[in-house]
Design a protein around this motif. Structure first.
Motif, mmCIF file in Angstrom:
data_model
loop_
_atom_site.group_PDB
_atom_site.id
_atom_site.type_symbol
_atom_site.label_atom_id
_atom_site.label_comp_id
_atom_site.label_asym_id
_atom_site.label_seq_id
_atom_site.Cartn_x
_atom_site.Cartn_y
_atom_site.Cartn_z
ATOM 1 N N GLU A 14 0.771 -1.264 -0.048
ATOM 2 C CA GLU A 14 -0.113 -0.103 -0.169
ATOM 3 C C GLU A 14 0.836 1.128 0.117
ATOM 4 O OE1 GLU A 14 -0.632 -2.572 2.009
ATOM 5 O OE2 GLU A 14 -2.642 -3.059 1.771
ATOM 6 N N ARG A 16 3.879 1.396 -1.348
ATOM 7 C CA ARG A 16 4.292 1.720 -2.781
ATOM 8 C C ARG A 16 3.242 2.332 -3.786
ATOM 9 N NH1 ARG A 16 8.967 -1.470 -3.900
ATOM 10 N NH2 ARG A 16 10.107 -1.260 -1.820
ATOM 11 N N PHE A 19 3.261 5.936 -2.793
ATOM 12 C CA PHE A 19 4.425 6.448 -3.120
ATOM 13 C C PHE A 19 4.321 6.870 -4.882
ATOM 14 C CE2 PHE A 19 8.737 7.387 -4.134
ATOM 15 C CZ PHE A 19 9.051 7.999 -2.982
ATOM 16 N N ALA A 20 3.785 5.896 -5.333
ATOM 17 C CA ALA A 20 3.784 5.976 -6.925
ATOM 18 C C ALA A 20 2.585 7.235 -7.380
ATOM 19 C CB ALA A 20 3.300 4.696 -7.517
ATOM 20 N N ARG A 175 9.785 15.108 -8.295
ATOM 21 C CA ARG A 175 8.445 15.289 -8.631
ATOM 22 C C ARG A 175 7.283 14.190 -8.257
ATOM 23 N NH1 ARG A 175 7.642 16.942 -14.804
ATOM 24 N NH2 ARG A 175 8.140 18.766 -13.760
ATOM 25 N N MET A 176 6.472 14.376 -7.915
ATOM 26 C CA MET A 176 5.297 13.554 -7.185
ATOM 27 C C MET A 176 4.166 13.613 -8.276
ATOM 28 S SD MET A 176 6.565 12.260 -4.541
ATOM 29 C CE MET A 176 5.870 11.376 -3.502
ATOM 30 N N LYS A 179 -3.376 10.584 -9.766
ATOM 31 C CA LYS A 179 -4.404 10.851 -10.591
ATOM 32 C C LYS A 179 -5.629 11.400 -9.609
ATOM 33 C CE LYS A 179 -4.451 8.428 -14.784
ATOM 34 N NZ LYS A 179 -3.574 7.501 -15.126
ATOM 35 N N LYS A 188 -4.615 14.580 -14.178
ATOM 36 C CA LYS A 188 -3.475 14.288 -13.557
ATOM 37 C C LYS A 188 -2.834 15.184 -12.711
ATOM 38 C CE LYS A 188 0.026 12.056 -16.406
ATOM 39 N NZ LYS A 188 0.897 11.692 -17.617
ATOM 40 N N ARG B 29 7.889 5.989 -13.917
ATOM 41 C CA ARG B 29 7.678 4.851 -12.888
ATOM 42 C C ARG B 29 7.408 3.529 -13.635
ATOM 43 N NH1 ARG B 29 7.552 6.605 -8.154
ATOM 44 N NH2 ARG B 29 7.353 8.738 -7.582
ATOM 45 N N GLU B 69 5.726 -1.558 -7.182
ATOM 46 C CA GLU B 69 6.210 -0.142 -7.523
ATOM 47 C C GLU B 69 7.240 0.070 -6.969
ATOM 48 O OE1 GLU B 69 4.767 2.026 -9.091
ATOM 49 O OE2 GLU B 69 2.258 1.785 -9.315
ATOM 50 N N GLY B 70 8.313 0.821 -7.545
ATOM 51 C CA GLY B 70 9.482 1.068 -7.305
ATOM 52 C C GLY B 70 9.344 2.565 -6.128
ATOM 53 N N ILE B 71 10.696 2.794 -5.783
ATOM 54 C CA ILE B 71 10.946 4.058 -4.802
ATOM 55 C C ILE B 71 11.549 4.983 -5.501
ATOM 56 C CG2 ILE B 71 11.604 4.919 -2.487
ATOM 57 C CD1 ILE B 71 9.796 3.141 -1.645
ATOM 58 N N LEU B 72 10.996 6.120 -5.827
ATOM 59 C CA LEU B 72 12.221 7.187 -6.553
ATOM 60 C C LEU B 72 13.260 7.647 -5.728
ATOM 61 C CD1 LEU B 72 12.031 8.697 -9.299
ATOM 62 C CD2 LEU B 72 10.786 10.521 -8.033
ATOM 63 N N ARG B 196 -0.765 -2.241 -11.656
ATOM 64 C CA ARG B 196 -1.302 -1.219 -12.489
ATOM 65 C C ARG B 196 -0.605 -1.586 -13.835
ATOM 66 N NH1 ARG B 196 1.703 3.688 -13.392
ATOM 67 N NH2 ARG B 196 3.489 3.014 -12.209
#
Lengths: 233, 255
Positions: A14, A16, A19-20, A175-176, A179, A188, B29, B69-72, B196
């Protein structure tokens, strides 16, 4: 006012996801607060601000709010250790004129850029208002300038450091993206985080206290605007 | 019969740049089309200026499933003694280089059978070393099964299925026992877990987004791209996807 400190388990699925997608992170944070039934948006009503700080183990999530949050609603494996919540009253009592603090802030320092006529007419066709584009400041000089202007508005000054320059260090824009949904329509969200670490001196305690309470700059739903204070080093 | 190629992209660090030029090197991403075409090009030993061969690879339809998902993260990178443009001395250039830590992707390609079959063989025996966006970002697992029994959980390689079917039923690539146990428990409690996806599509499809990473030429200092359309979406993770792909070999201990 309350401040929560959450030790994030970075292996959590969750986290991750959040964070995305910065909007998902906003939703995860807001789930800890009661529903509101009046017109005011819940984030503003509860005075919620949050920030993600990198730590040795991964990430720390700090959340500031007017009401006490209920973190039992977090996803099951979100944290590595129990959450901590403290009352911020002593901090607000310490905000007096002339007091020097060490501070940390993640902000979205932007400037307005006028759209050209082609873009304006394209937006008008879509029924959008003619708003200028917000562009993030990319250079450290411009980022520091933005910080100093915020101080003029919010009752603090950034003192000069040993080298004679303002005692604040900006780290690059991160940059984050995410949606958000209006009905079925996805929109976006892109928000650039700039991290500031430095010192400030309070010039107007009332004005500064409300800046700490309400946050500064844009993107307050998306991890920006929370000022953390500590004793000056 | 449609052929697809399923690849596993697993590495501690990956970087998939779209607008990366000079001192700001970003990453998206999920893997880019140009990155995957470059990867297969390296495997096949196609020179960077061979636009005909690269065009064949770029003509494949691509889909990505984000299995983790990766971590930036950001690298602070300096290059010293760079000559100034005025030629009057040297300076230090600071660049910001972003990468994805700990990301895990399933990449599926579909299209011309001869191209897919050659690419599948080449990934097993690459002509040049493979990397994920930068030279030091090397794979942590083979990209596809070798066909020998007892291999690690990874991409199934060549499959006689259309791309969309592969996205929906390919084994989940996550190998961490903790993450697998949590996901299984969540599913058994009746929760839905969504992975995703990003699928190449027609630009006219509602919800399609442009991506400026369809490569034309990958010549250094003269890379040229055009735009493709991708459709973001989700596929549901199922218990079968978690249990499938177990070859009976105990997973490596992960910390």
């Amino acid at each position: 006012m309350f401040l929560s400190k959450l030790n994030i388990d970075v292996t959590s699925r969750e986290f991750r996801r959040d964070f995305a997608d910065v909007h998902q992170m906003h939703r995860t944070v807001m789930a800890a607060f009661p529903q509101v039934d009046d017109e005011q948006p819940p984030r503003q009503k509860h005075g919620v601000l949050w920030r993600l700080d990198p730590s040795q183990q991964g990430y720390l999530l700090y959340v500031q709010s007017r009401v006490e949050p209920d973190w039992s609603r977090l996803p099951q494996h979100y944290l590595t250790e129990p959450h901590q919540v403290r009352d911020l009253r002593p901090l607000f009592d310490a905000i007096t004129g002339g007091r020097c603090f060490a501070f940390r802030l993640v902000a979205n320092p932007t400037r307005a850029v006028k759209r050209d006529e082609k873009q304006q007419s394209a937006r008008a066709e879509q029924g959008k208002r003619d708003q200028p584009r917000r562009v993030v400041h990319r250079t450290p000089e411009a980022q520091i300038d933005w910080m100093i202007r915020q101080g003029e508005r919010n009752g603090f000054v950034v003192p000069a450091g040993r080298n004679g320059r303002p005692d604040v260090a900006p780290s690059p824009a991160f940059r984050m993206q995410g949606k958000t949904y209006f009905g079925d329509e996805a929109q976006k969200v892109t928000i650039d985080h700039v991290r500031y670490d430095g010192h400030l001196i309070v010039t107007d305690p009332g004005l500064f206290a409300s800046a700490v309470r309400d946050g500064v700059g844009r993107g307050k739903a998306y991890g920006c605007g929370l000022i953390s204070l500590a004793a000056a080093r | 019969m449609t052929l697809s190629l399923a690849l596993c992209l697993d590495a501690p660090m990956q970087s998939w740049g779209i607008r990366s030029r000079f001192t700001m090197r970003e990453t998206t991403r999920e893997p880019t089309k140009s990155g995957i075409v470059g990867l297969l090009g390296a495997a096949l030993g196609i020179p960077r200026d061979d636009e005909k061969e690269l065009g064949r690879l770029a003509g494949l339809r691509m889909a990505v499933r984000v299995d983790r998902e990766g971590i930036l993260e950001r690298d602070y990178h300096t290059a010293q003694n760079v000559p100034t443009t005025a030629g009057t001395g040297h300076r230090t250039v600071v660049s910001e280089r972003y990468y994805l830590a700990d990301a895990l992707f399933l990449v599926v390609l579909e299209g011309d059978e001869a191209t897919i079959t050659r690419a599948a063989a080449a990934v097993q025996r690459p002509h040049w070393p493979l990397c994920f966006g930068r030279k030091p970002f090397v794979p942590a697992r083979p990209l596809t099964r070798s066909g020998r029994p007892g291999g690690p959980r990874t991409g199934e390689g060549l499959q006689e299925k259309p791309l969309d079917t592969v996205l929906h039923d390919h084994p989940w690539l996550e190998t961490r026992p903790k993450a697998r146990a949590w996901a299984l428990a969540d599913l058994q409690r009746g929760e839905t877990i969504e992975l995703r996806t990003m699928i190449d599509c027609d630009p006219a499809v509602p919800g399609a987004e442009p991506r400026h990473d369809q490569p034309i030429s990958l010549v250094r200092h003269d890379r040229r791209f055009t735009t493709r359309a991708v459709l973001p979406g989700y596929v549901a993770l199922t218990e079968d996807m978690i249990s499938a792909g177990d070859s009976g070999v105990p997973e490596q201990a992960q910390h």
